[in-house]
Design a protein around this motif. Structure first.
Motif, PDB file in Angstrom:
ATOM      1  N   PHE A 148      13.428   2.983  -0.967  1.00 16.56           N
ATOM      2  CA  PHE A 148      12.307   2.283  -0.348  1.00 16.56           C
ATOM      3  C   PHE A 148      12.048   0.945  -1.037  1.00 16.56           C
ATOM      4  O   PHE A 148      11.896  -0.088  -0.379  1.00 16.56           O
ATOM      5  CB  PHE A 148      11.048   3.159  -0.392  1.00 16.56           C
ATOM      6  CG  PHE A 148       9.807   2.420   0.002  1.00 16.56           C
ATOM      7  CD1 PHE A 148       9.564   2.144   1.338  1.00 16.56           C
ATOM      8  CD2 PHE A 148       8.908   1.986  -0.950  1.00 16.56           C
ATOM      9  CE1 PHE A 148       8.423   1.439   1.701  1.00 16.56           C
ATOM     10  CE2 PHE A 148       7.772   1.279  -0.588  1.00 16.56           C
ATOM     11  CZ  PHE A 148       7.526   1.014   0.739  1.00 16.56           C
ATOM     12  N   GLU A 149      11.985   0.962  -2.348  1.00 12.18           N
ATOM     13  CA  GLU A 149      11.734  -0.281  -3.080  1.00 12.18           C
ATOM     14  C   GLU A 149      12.855  -1.282  -2.854  1.00 12.18           C
ATOM     15  O   GLU A 149      12.620  -2.481  -2.751  1.00 12.18           O
ATOM     16  CB  GLU A 149      11.572  -0.011  -4.582  1.00 12.18           C
ATOM     17  CG  GLU A 149      10.275   0.652  -4.948  1.00 12.18           C
ATOM     18  CD  GLU A 149       9.048  -0.204  -4.673  1.00 12.18           C
ATOM     19  OE1 GLU A 149       9.138  -1.440  -4.740  1.00 12.18           O
ATOM     20  OE2 GLU A 149       7.996   0.382  -4.389  1.00 12.18           O
TER      21      GLU A 149
ATOM     22  N   ARG B 136      14.243  -7.676  -5.815  1.00  8.56           N
ATOM     23  CA  ARG B 136      14.720  -6.363  -5.363  1.00  8.56           C
ATOM     24  C   ARG B 136      15.402  -5.624  -6.503  1.00  8.56           C
ATOM     25  O   ARG B 136      15.121  -4.457  -6.767  1.00  8.56           O
ATOM     26  CB  ARG B 136      15.694  -6.543  -4.201  1.00  8.56           C
ATOM     27  CG  ARG B 136      16.172  -5.245  -3.606  1.00  8.56           C
ATOM     28  CD  ARG B 136      17.131  -5.446  -2.452  1.00  8.56           C
ATOM     29  NE  ARG B 136      16.614  -6.404  -1.506  1.00  8.56           N
ATOM     30  CZ  ARG B 136      17.342  -7.378  -0.959  1.00  8.56           C
ATOM     31  NH1 ARG B 136      18.604  -7.503  -1.253  1.00  8.56           N
ATOM     32  NH2 ARG B 136      16.795  -8.211  -0.093  1.00  8.56           N
ATOM     33  N   GLU B 137      16.297  -6.299  -7.200  1.00 12.37           N
ATOM     34  CA  GLU B 137      16.999  -5.638  -8.313  1.00 12.37           C
ATOM     35  C   GLU B 137      16.060  -5.329  -9.465  1.00 12.37           C
ATOM     36  O   GLU B 137      16.165  -4.285 -10.092  1.00 12.37           O
ATOM     37  CB  GLU B 137      18.180  -6.492  -8.771  1.00 12.37           C
ATOM     38  CG  GLU B 137      19.323  -6.425  -7.797  1.00 12.37           C
ATOM     39  CD  GLU B 137      20.667  -6.707  -8.429  1.00 12.37           C
ATOM     40  OE1 GLU B 137      20.740  -6.847  -9.663  1.00 12.37           O
ATOM     41  OE2 GLU B 137      21.641  -6.764  -7.682  1.00 12.37           O
ATOM     42  N   ARG B 138      15.121  -6.226  -9.731  1.00 13.81           N
ATOM     43  CA  ARG B 138      14.151  -5.995 -10.809  1.00 13.81           C
ATOM     44  C   ARG B 138      13.285  -4.781 -10.490  1.00 13.81           C
ATOM     45  O   ARG B 138      13.078  -3.905 -11.335  1.00 13.81           O
ATOM     46  CB  ARG B 138      13.287  -7.242 -11.011  1.00 13.81           C
ATOM     47  CG  ARG B 138      12.260  -7.101 -12.130  1.00 13.81           C
ATOM     48  CD  ARG B 138      11.392  -8.349 -12.274  1.00 13.81           C
ATOM     49  NE  ARG B 138      10.863  -8.851 -11.023  1.00 13.81           N
ATOM     50  CZ  ARG B 138       9.799  -8.334 -10.387  1.00 13.81           C
ATOM     51  NH1 ARG B 138       9.188  -7.289 -10.873  1.00 13.81           N
ATOM     52  NH2 ARG B 138       9.373  -8.864  -9.256  1.00 13.81           N
TER      53      ARG B 138
ATOM     54  N   ALA C 126       0.835  -1.201   0.000  1.00 12.58           N
ATOM     55  CA  ALA C 126       0.000   0.000   0.000  1.00 12.58           C
ATOM     56  C   ALA C 126       0.873   1.257   0.000  1.00 12.58           C
ATOM     57  O   ALA C 126       0.585   2.222  -0.702  1.00 12.58           O
ATOM     58  CB  ALA C 126      -0.931   0.000   1.206  1.00 12.58           C
ATOM     59  N   LEU C 127       1.948   1.225   0.780  1.00 11.96           N
ATOM     60  CA  LEU C 127       2.870   2.360   0.814  1.00 11.96           C
ATOM     61  C   LEU C 127       3.555   2.557  -0.532  1.00 11.96           C
ATOM     62  O   LEU C 127       3.731   3.673  -1.001  1.00 11.96           O
ATOM     63  CB  LEU C 127       3.907   2.159   1.919  1.00 11.96           C
ATOM     64  CG  LEU C 127       4.825   3.325   2.223  1.00 11.96           C
ATOM     65  CD1 LEU C 127       4.039   4.593   2.538  1.00 11.96           C
ATOM     66  CD2 LEU C 127       5.740   2.977   3.373  1.00 11.96           C
ATOM     67  N   SER C 128       3.891   1.463  -1.172  1.00 14.07           N
ATOM     68  CA  SER C 128       4.508   1.535  -2.497  1.00 14.07           C
ATOM     69  C   SER C 128       3.551   2.163  -3.507  1.00 14.07           C
ATOM     70  O   SER C 128       3.946   2.976  -4.329  1.00 14.07           O
ATOM     71  CB  SER C 128       4.924   0.139  -2.953  1.00 14.07           C
ATOM     72  OG  SER C 128       5.565   0.206  -4.193  1.00 14.07           O
TER      73      SER C 128
END
Length: 101
Positions: A29-30, A40-42, A3-5
């Motif tokens: 953040f991501e 994570r990298e994607r 939701a934050l994203s």
């Protein structure tokens, strides 16, 4: 976290989309919010390219992308050269540092 994203994405879709600081915060953040390394990298790469669409000359975003997603180093450097932005450190020197770590 999802939701934050989404909230970050909505904020960056409005008038704030050209704010480099917000893009840097969103990248960070991501990067910390996704648990699996590949995801994570994607996700970091996806946010980076969205940022490049609205802030193509913000060199710090390129450097953040390399720091957060080092596997995409060559791709980011190619994009820097395509945009005619320059690094003060030769690419070879950066690659040597990565190999030492």
């Amino acid at each position: 976290m999802a939701a934050l994203s989404r909230e970050c994405a909505l904020l960056l879709a409005g008038q704030a989309r050209t704010c480099v600081l917000l893009w840097r915060m969103f990248l960070e953040f991501e990067h910390v919010s996704v648990s699996r390394e590949d995801d994570r990298e994607r996700q970091t790469r996806n946010v980076f390219f969205r940022a490049m669409q609205v802030c193509p000359s913000a060199k710090i975003l390129y450097l953040d992308a390399v720091r957060l997603a080092p596997r995409h180093f060559v791709e980011v450097v190619d994009l820097l050269q395509e945009k005619e932005l320059h690094l003060r450190t030769p690419v070879e020197e950066i690659e040597e540092e990565e190999e030492e770590e």
